[in-house]
Motif scaffolding. Structure first.
Motif, PDB file in Angstrom:
ATOM      1  N   UNK A 178       0.805  -1.218   0.000  1.00  0.00           N
ATOM      2  CA  UNK A 178       0.000   0.000   0.000  1.00  0.00           C
ATOM      3  C   UNK A 178       0.841   1.273   0.000  1.00  0.00           C
ATOM      4  N   UNK A 179       2.168   1.120  -0.191  1.00  0.00           N
ATOM      5  CA  UNK A 179       3.060   2.275  -0.228  1.00  0.00           C
ATOM      6  C   UNK A 179       2.772   3.209   0.957  1.00  0.00           C
ATOM      7  N   UNK A 180       2.781   2.626   2.138  1.00  0.00           N
ATOM      8  CA  UNK A 180       2.378   3.337   3.350  1.00  0.00           C
ATOM      9  C   UNK A 180       3.302   4.514   3.648  1.00  0.00           C
ATOM     10  N   UNK A 181       2.709   5.627   4.026  1.00  0.00           N
ATOM     11  CA  UNK A 181       3.475   6.795   4.468  1.00  0.00           C
ATOM     12  C   UNK A 181       2.859   7.312   5.768  1.00  0.00           C
ATOM     13  N   UNK A 182       3.695   7.601   6.715  1.00  0.00           N
ATOM     14  CA  UNK A 182       3.232   8.057   8.016  1.00  0.00           C
ATOM     15  C   UNK A 182       2.509   9.398   7.899  1.00  0.00           C
ATOM     16  N   UNK A 183       1.359   9.508   8.538  1.00  0.00           N
ATOM     17  CA  UNK A 183       0.645  10.779   8.637  1.00  0.00           C
ATOM     18  C   UNK A 183       1.106  11.448   9.928  1.00  0.00           C
ATOM     19  N   UNK A 184       1.757  12.609   9.868  1.00  0.00           N
ATOM     20  CA  UNK A 184       2.221  13.252  11.103  1.00  0.00           C
ATOM     21  C   UNK A 184       1.088  13.359  12.126  1.00  0.00           C
ATOM     22  N   UNK A 185       1.433  13.151  13.379  1.00  0.00           N
ATOM     23  CA  UNK A 185       0.403  13.119  14.413  1.00  0.00           C
ATOM     24  C   UNK A 185      -0.395  14.410  14.451  1.00  0.00           C
ATOM     25  N   UNK A 186       0.274  15.556  14.243  1.00  0.00           N
ATOM     26  CA  UNK A 186      -0.484  16.809  14.274  1.00  0.00           C
ATOM     27  C   UNK A 186      -1.463  16.892  13.109  1.00  0.00           C
ATOM     28  N   UNK A 187      -1.163  16.231  11.994  1.00  0.00           N
ATOM     29  CA  UNK A 187      -2.111  16.204  10.874  1.00  0.00           C
ATOM     30  C   UNK A 187      -3.301  15.292  11.193  1.00  0.00           C
ATOM     31  N   UNK A 188      -3.034  14.147  11.824  1.00  0.00           N
ATOM     32  CA  UNK A 188      -4.130  13.278  12.247  1.00  0.00           C
ATOM     33  C   UNK A 188      -5.092  14.050  13.146  1.00  0.00           C
ATOM     34  N   UNK A 189      -4.524  14.743  14.127  1.00  0.00           N
ATOM     35  CA  UNK A 189      -5.328  15.458  15.118  1.00  0.00           C
ATOM     36  C   UNK A 189      -6.063  16.631  14.479  1.00  0.00           C
ATOM     37  N   UNK A 190      -5.379  17.379  13.640  1.00  0.00           N
ATOM     38  CA  UNK A 190      -6.011  18.549  13.029  1.00  0.00           C
ATOM     39  C   UNK A 190      -7.183  18.148  12.145  1.00  0.00           C
ATOM     40  N   UNK A 191      -6.998  17.114  11.321  1.00  0.00           N
ATOM     41  CA  UNK A 191      -8.076  16.703  10.435  1.00  0.00           C
ATOM     42  C   UNK A 191      -9.265  16.161  11.233  1.00  0.00           C
ATOM     43  N   UNK A 192      -8.991  15.352  12.242  1.00  0.00           N
ATOM     44  CA  UNK A 192     -10.096  14.814  13.028  1.00  0.00           C
ATOM     45  C   UNK A 192     -10.810  15.927  13.797  1.00  0.00           C
ATOM     46  N   UNK A 193     -10.044  16.875  14.339  1.00  0.00           N
ATOM     47  CA  UNK A 193     -10.641  18.004  15.069  1.00  0.00           C
ATOM     48  C   UNK A 193     -11.516  18.856  14.151  1.00  0.00           C
TER      49      UNK A 193
END
Length: 417
Positions: free
Chosen positions: A386-401
């Motif tokens: 799946x050619x995985x690439x890490x999503x920076x934690x602040x991006x995970x949080x910002x998008x979910x917020x």
């Protein structure tokens, strides 16, 4: 796929400490209280901000292996306190962790690779999950975490419940118990800004109507399940409990690792053949884990802890699910949907193997080294495919917020019409 050491998911005690500090700093605005206890006696905490009758309930930690929700909940609580307009006419309530027992068993707060993530993996059986247990258990057998959650819903009567979920590898999507018009476009825009793919064909929402890319509305009870063998049904989960009070639930999923293979809306050229191939691989992989389990069980001397129960439960799901996949593929099957099924098919036996590995390691069983090599190989193959690439934690949080705040605003406007 690296994560800087200072960026990690908070533990439940850290979430509680943060909530205590917020309540102490704003005693006239914040209240932190205990609303129940887990099966093991761990407290369940609710942080409330504001006093308006119209309320939003945000739930984190319903699935122990989906840690982004705790980070998002902490960020949201701080933001609601800092921005007065977010509290205008609305009170916010944050259930810090719906399953603290599960959170104590899933032990990868800062995974660097998918292997790191799986070496500490735990996800309980559906009967032991707070949100899902009503779909598989009678009311008199529901765990105390579920009773605490439904009790909070009955007390607060939220117009919106948001439950924060995540996926190990894939994209972001939203599941709604009732449509929220106007959510899909800004949701997609947020994901694009943060370089997070939108999972347009999520297998979790197979056959559901979509109000926009990645925004799925749960079908009514008259609609048959896409996977008939699966024992649970979202329509009997706690997600629908808010409907008793005129509310609705939004389930917001965000990935730890992203893959652009789950957002391709193009039609798949040969979906039936692809689904049969994925079903065969699913059965083959599960048999490898089954063989290890069968050989090790006599040496485990009747062990039946949560890790072993969960591993066996995951394996029990596989034969029926593989049969479901060999039936007719959904109409207009997309590349994204087949990609999501591919990921699900890799995920299920890998999780079973990872939890069994933890059991074997704890007992010093001789099969542990070989199983660890299998978990490592499958984790690596999953990431490479799946050619995985890490999503920076602040991006995970910002998008979910952002998605939580969008849903709160749009659902409120809908309720006021």
């Amino acid at each position: 796929m690296s994560l800087l050491p200072e960026l990690r998911y908070p533990s439940v005690p850290e979430l509680v400490s943060c909530a205590e500090a917020l309540a102490a700093a704003e005693p006239g605005l914040c209240v932190l209280r205990q609303v129940g206890r887990s099966r093991a006696g761990r407290p369940l905490h609710l942080l409330s901000v504001g006093h308006a009758r119209r309320s939003v309930l945000v739930v984190a930690g319903a699935h122990a292996n989906e840690p982004a929700g705790g980070s998002t909940l902490r960020a949201l609580a701080r933001r609601v306190l800092a921005e007065r307009e977010l509290r205008t006419g609305i009170s916010w309530h944050f259930l810090l962790c719906a399953d603290p027992d599960g959170a104590a068993l899933h032990v990868t707060p800062a995974p660097r690779t998918l292997l790191d993530y799986h070496l500490g993996f735990y996800r309980p059986t559906n009967a032991e999950q707070p949100e899902w247990s009503p779909s598989v258990l009678p009311p008199d057998r529901l765990p105390p975490e579920t009773r605490a959650l439904t009790g909070v819903i009955d007390e607060l009567r939220p117009y919106l419940q948001v439950t924060l979920h995540g996926t190990d590898l894939g994209g972001s999507w939203v599941q709604l118990t009732r449509d929220v018009p106007g959510l899909a476009e800004p949701f997609a825009k947020s994901a694009a800004q943060l370089h997070i793919p939108v999972e347009t064909g999520a297998s979790d929402a197979a056959g559901w109507p979509a109000s926009g890319p990645g925004v799925h509305v749960m079908p009514g009870p008259e609609t048959g399940a896409a996977y008939p063998s699966m024992p649970d049904d979202a329509r009997h989960s706690t997600w629908y409990h808010a409907h008793r009070h005129g509310g609705l639930t939004a389930v917001v999923e965000v990935p730890m690792w992203a893959s652009d293979l789950v957002d391709d809306p193009a039609p798949h050229p040969a979906p039936e053949a692809a689904m049969r191939r994925l079903a065969r691989r699913l059965l083959r992989d599960s048999l490898e884990v089954e063989r290890v389990l069968a050989q090790a069980l006599p040496r485990l001397d009747g062990a039946d802890g949560p890790l072993l129960r969960a591993a066996r439960w995951a394996l029990e799901l596989i034969p029926g699910l593989a049969e479901d996949w060999t039936r007719a593929a959904p109409a207009a099957t997309t590349m994204a949907y087949v990609g999501s099924v591919d990921a699900f098919g890799r995920r299920l036996p890998l999780r079973a193997a990872a939890m069994l590995l933890r059991v074997l390691r704890e007992s010093g069983d001789r099969a542990a080294p070989d199983l660890e090599r299998l978990v490592a190989a499958w984790s690596d193959a999953f990431a490479r495919r799946f050619r995985a690439r890490w999503v920076p934690l602040d991006h995970q949080v910002e998008h979910q917020s952002r998605t939580v705040l969008l849903a709160a605003r749009q659902a409120r406007e809908q309720a006021c019409q």
